[in-house]
Scaffold this motif. Structure first.
Motif, short mmCIF file in Angstrom:
data_model
loop_
_atom_site.label_atom_id
_atom_site.label_comp_id
_atom_site.label_asym_id
_atom_site.label_seq_id
_atom_site.Cartn_x
_atom_site.Cartn_y
_atom_site.Cartn_z
N LEU A 90 0.74 -1.09 -0.05
CA LEU A 90 0.08 -0.03 -0.08
C LEU A 90 1.01 1.30 0.11
O LEU A 90 0.44 2.28 -0.60
CB LEU A 90 -0.91 0.22 1.11
N THR A 91 1.98 1.36 0.67
CA THR A 91 3.01 2.37 0.66
C THR A 91 3.51 2.77 -0.66
O THR A 91 3.43 3.86 -0.87
CB THR A 91 3.89 1.93 1.76
N ASN A 92 3.81 1.57 -1.30
CA ASN A 92 4.28 1.74 -2.79
C ASN A 92 3.40 2.03 -3.63
O ASN A 92 3.65 2.85 -4.28
CB ASN A 92 4.79 0.39 -3.25
N PHE A 93 2.27 1.55 -3.41
CA PHE A 93 0.95 2.27 -4.39
C PHE A 93 0.52 3.66 -4.10
O PHE A 93 0.43 4.26 -5.08
CB PHE A 93 -0.44 1.39 -4.03
N LEU A 94 0.70 3.99 -2.88
CA LEU A 94 0.47 5.43 -2.62
C LEU A 94 1.45 6.22 -3.17
O LEU A 94 1.33 7.45 -3.66
CB LEU A 94 0.50 5.52 -1.02
N ALA A 95 2.74 5.99 -3.08
CA ALA A 95 3.84 6.66 -3.55
C ALA A 95 3.62 6.81 -5.02
O ALA A 95 3.96 7.71 -5.71
CB ALA A 95 5.21 5.96 -3.15
N GLN A 96 3.45 5.67 -5.88
CA GLN A 96 3.02 5.70 -7.25
C GLN A 96 2.23 6.85 -7.42
O GLN A 96 2.31 7.72 -8.42
CB GLN A 96 2.63 4.54 -7.67
N ILE B 277 9.07 12.18 -3.13
CA ILE B 277 8.79 11.93 -1.70
C ILE B 277 9.37 10.46 -1.17
O ILE B 277 9.28 9.61 -1.93
CB ILE B 277 7.03 12.11 -1.48
N SER B 278 10.22 10.59 -0.10
CA SER B 278 10.83 9.24 0.05
C SER B 278 9.67 8.36 0.82
O SER B 278 8.69 8.82 1.18
CB SER B 278 11.90 9.41 1.43
N LEU B 279 10.00 7.12 0.87
CA LEU B 279 9.06 6.00 1.16
C LEU B 279 8.65 6.19 2.60
O LEU B 279 7.54 5.86 2.98
CB LEU B 279 9.53 4.58 0.89
N SER B 280 9.60 6.63 3.61
CA SER B 280 9.31 6.91 4.97
C SER B 280 8.56 7.87 4.98
O SER B 280 7.59 8.01 5.90
CB SER B 280 10.66 7.11 5.77
N ASP B 281 8.57 9.10 4.13
CA ASP B 281 7.48 10.16 4.22
C ASP B 281 6.23 9.55 3.70
O ASP B 281 5.11 10.04 4.32
CB ASP B 281 7.89 11.32 3.38
N VAL B 282 6.08 9.01 2.60
CA VAL B 282 4.78 8.35 2.12
C VAL B 282 4.20 7.48 3.37
O VAL B 282 2.94 7.63 3.53
CB VAL B 282 4.84 7.51 1.02
N GLU B 283 5.19 6.46 4.05
CA GLU B 283 4.56 5.88 5.10
C GLU B 283 3.86 6.76 6.22
O GLU B 283 2.81 6.48 6.74
CB GLU B 283 5.65 4.97 5.57
N LYS B 284 4.61 7.89 6.65
CA LYS B 284 3.99 8.69 7.55
C LYS B 284 2.58 9.29 7.25
O LYS B 284 1.86 9.24 8.09
CB LYS B 284 5.17 9.88 7.91
N ILE B 285 2.68 9.52 5.87
CA ILE B 285 1.36 10.03 5.38
C ILE B 285 0.24 9.28 5.25
O ILE B 285 -0.69 9.43 5.85
CB ILE B 285 1.46 10.67 3.86
N GLN C 131 -0.95 8.58 9.02
CA GLN C 131 -1.53 9.88 9.47
C GLN C 131 -3.05 9.92 9.08
O GLN C 131 -3.83 10.22 9.67
CB GLN C 131 -0.74 11.26 9.53
N TYR C 132 -3.07 9.53 7.70
CA TYR C 132 -4.47 10.06 6.90
C TYR C 132 -5.39 8.78 6.74
O TYR C 132 -6.31 8.93 6.12
CB TYR C 132 -4.02 10.91 5.89
N SER C 133 -4.79 7.81 7.14
CA SER C 133 -5.78 6.50 6.45
C SER C 133 -6.39 5.91 7.75
O SER C 133 -5.75 6.18 8.86
CB SER C 133 -4.83 5.43 5.81
N CYS C 134 -7.41 5.11 7.62
CA CYS C 134 -7.98 4.36 8.73
C CYS C 134 -8.72 3.09 8.03
O CYS C 134 -8.80 2.94 6.88
CB CYS C 134 -9.15 5.25 9.32
#
Length: 55
Positions: free
Chosen positions: A3-9, A20-28, A31-34
């Motif tokens: 999911l992190t890779n998909f969101l980054a794409q 955006i680095s993968l660690s920043d995408v992971e933080k996003i 923070q914003y998903s549930c």
């Protein structure tokens, strides 16, 4: 991680000039998903959110 890779794409598609680095995408993502256990829990979560965005 899929999911992190998909969101980054998807974020990369919206603005290819921003890297955006993968660690920043992971933080996003964190923070914003549930996640909800069932439809009723999802509806309660959805109602508690102040603002929604179109997909």
């Amino acid at each position: 991680m899929d999911l992190t890779n998909f969101l980054a794409q998807e974020l990369g598609k919206s603005n290819p000039l921003v890297n955006i680095s993968l660690s920043d995408v992971e933080k996003i993502k964190e923070q914003y998903s549930c996640c909800a256990e069932d439809e009723l829990a999802y509806q309660k979560t959805e109602l508690s959110c102040g603002e929604t965005y179109p997909s």
